[in-house]
Design a protein around this motif. Structure first.
Motif, short mmCIF file in Angstrom:
data_model
loop_
_atom_site.label_atom_id
_atom_site.label_comp_id
_atom_site.label_asym_id
_atom_site.label_seq_id
_atom_site.Cartn_x
_atom_site.Cartn_y
_atom_site.Cartn_z
N ARG A 26 0.83 -1.19 0.00
CA ARG A 26 0.00 0.00 0.00
C ARG A 26 0.87 1.25 0.00
NH1 ARG A 26 -2.38 -1.00 4.34
NH2 ARG A 26 -4.07 -2.26 3.45
N ALA A 29 2.24 1.76 -3.51
CA ALA A 29 1.21 2.28 -4.41
C ALA A 29 0.95 3.76 -4.17
CB ALA A 29 -0.08 1.48 -4.26
N GLU A 30 0.98 4.17 -2.91
CA GLU A 30 0.77 5.60 -2.59
C GLU A 30 1.91 6.44 -3.11
OE1 GLU A 30 0.24 5.74 1.56
OE2 GLU A 30 -1.85 4.99 1.50
N GLU A 32 3.76 5.73 -5.78
CA GLU A 32 3.61 5.82 -7.23
C GLU A 32 2.52 6.81 -7.63
OE1 GLU A 32 2.92 1.93 -8.67
OE2 GLU A 32 4.97 1.22 -8.33
N GLU A 33 1.41 6.83 -6.89
CA GLU A 33 0.35 7.78 -7.19
C GLU A 33 0.82 9.21 -6.96
OE1 GLU A 33 -2.99 6.69 -4.92
OE2 GLU A 33 -3.45 4.89 -6.09
N GLU A 36 3.04 10.13 -9.82
CA GLU A 36 2.23 10.37 -11.03
C GLU A 36 1.50 11.69 -10.94
OE1 GLU A 36 0.86 9.36 -14.80
OE2 GLU A 36 2.37 8.36 -13.54
N ALA A 37 1.08 12.07 -9.77
CA ALA A 37 0.39 13.36 -9.60
C ALA A 37 1.34 14.52 -9.80
CB ALA A 37 -0.26 13.42 -8.23
#
Length: 445
Positions: A26, A29-30, A32-33, A36-37
């Motif tokens: 988790r 994933a956070e 990577e987000e 990406e943002a």
């Protein structure tokens, strides 16, 4: 002790490991987000809305929907319609000025016959005007003497011929009465009566035809004068007339036309010379044959055979039939059969020996083309059209063959071809072929 507490401990440790693994994933994933943002994004524009809403079934291109064979037939059809319209308009124009066209074509034929004489005189140092005058005067005097001789012979023998025709008719009547056809005297009288009534009923038409004959005589004299003047100018100034005609041709097509002209003129000259020689031989031998058979007016008939020989195939049949009919009504059936044998023998020699030997390969026209050309020329312009049809076909055949060979040579040399409605298979005007010798130039003197 019991084993349950140990099993519970291992289960608890496994759950703890799974919990830690999920937390790590988790967190990744956070991250990577978040990355990406923070990264800049490019947005593609939305496609424009269609002009027409999409249909359930798209329609094909109309040109692709038509079958290939139908498209080829349509393309060939409208081109044939254009050619047919052009030919129709051309025939209308020729019909409107038929007298002028025939006079000029006859002048070309006479020029093709007389021009070599002018060229020989020029090579011997005779001035152009004098050579033209001498040649034209001699040629027209000879043709005039031939016409006068035919008229004189007919007028001298017309009385004797009419008596012999009457005797022949009486003999034919007696033969019919004694023949196995069972013809009676009453039937013969009825046929003669019907002929007299037909002549009497058509008296008005015969009179109107006689009045129209005056117009025909005037038109004939006008055509003769036009032919004479055209012949004089073609003999005297034919080379410059040809050069001026070439200026009317588009520049891209001019070299091809300039090369085709001398070859067409040689074909026309060979045709006229060969026809004159063959006609003279036919007239001499057939004339001698009917003279020794005691057929009256043998010399005028020989002259008619000479003149009719200028109409290929048809002229020989008509002149031979005329000689056979005269022999039949004047000397009887045996003389008519012998005359027919003489005519057929001479014509067979002409067709299989004289024409191939004299004309050679200069004039190569299929007999079917000759028959169709004579028929078409006769329908369009009468006897004059029948006379000029075959040389026109021969010249056209020569020109088309030369242009085809010229196009093939230009393609092999890599010479670019002209485009457009006036293009031909000729090379550009920048590389014209060498000019032909003076004696090969059309109508040159």
């Amino acid at each position: 002790m019991s084993r349950v507490p140990g099993w519970i401990g291992r289960l608890g440790s496994g759950l703890t490991h799974m919990s830690r693994t999920l937390e790590q994933r988790r967190a990744e994933a956070e991250r990577e987000e978040a990355a990406e943002a923070d990264r800049p994004r490019s947005y593609d524009p939305l496609p424009p809305p269609p002009d027409h809403p999409p249909t359930a079934r798209s329609r094909p291109d109309p040109a692709q929907a038509v079958p290939w064979g139908v498209r080829v037939a349509a393309e060939a059809g409208w081109r044939l319609l254009v050619l047919a319209g052009t030919v129709w308009v051309l025939m209308k124009v020729i019909s409107a000025v038929q007298l002028v066209v025939l006079a000029f074509v006859i002048a070309l034929l006479i020029t093709a016959l007389l021009q070599p004489t002018v060229a020989r005189l020029r090579r011997r140092g005779v001035p152009r005007g004098v050579a033209t005058a001498l040649t034209a005067f001699g040629g027209f005097v000879v043709m005039g003497l031939i016409g006068w001789f035919v008229t004189w012979q007919v007028m001298e023998n017309i009385d004797n011929l009419s008596d012999q025709v009457q005797d022949g008719i009486d003999e034919l009547r007696r033969w019919l009465l004694n023949s196995p056809f069972h013809v009676t005297d009453k039937q013969i009288n009825e046929i003669a009566k019907n002929l007299r009534e037909a002549v009497g009923a058509n008296t008005d038409q015969i009179t109107s035809a006689g009045l129209e004959g005056v117009t025909v005589v005037v038109e004939t004299l006008t055509g003769i004068l036009l032919a004479v003047f055209s012949t004089l100018f073609l003999l005297y100034d034919g080379k410059r007339i040809w050069e001026w005609t070439l200026k009317l041709v588009p520049a891209a097509a001019r070299p091809g036309v300039a090369g085709a002209g001398p070859r067409a003129w040689r074909t026309l000259t060979a045709y006229v010379r060969g026809t004159v020689i063959v006609a003279f031989i036919d007239a001499v031998f057939i004339g001698l044959g009917i003279y020794f058979l005691d057929v009256p007016m043998a010399v005028p008939l020989a002259v008619f055979i000479f003149l009719f020989a200028f109409v290929p195939l048809v002229g020989a049949v008509v002149s031979g039939a005329l000689a056979v009919v005269v022999a039949l009504v004047t000397q009887g059936v045996f003389t008519a059969v012998m005359t027919l044998v003489v005519v057929l023998a001479v014509q067979q020699i002409e067709g299989h020996i004289l024409q191939p030997f004299i004309l050679g390969r200069a004039v190569r026209v299929h007999p079917l083309a000759v028959v169709l050309a004579v028929a078409a020329g006769g329908l369009v312009a009468g006897i004059g059209g029948a006379v000029v049809a075959v040389p026109l076909v021969a010249v056209t055949n020569t020109v088309v063959g030369y242009l085809r060979a010229y196009s093939r040579e230009s393609t092999l040399r890599g010479t670019p071809k002209p485009h457009g409605a006036t293009s031909t298979d000729a090379a550009p005007a920048a590389e014209p072929p060498p000019p032909p010798p003076p004696d090969q130039n059309p109508a040159s003197a």
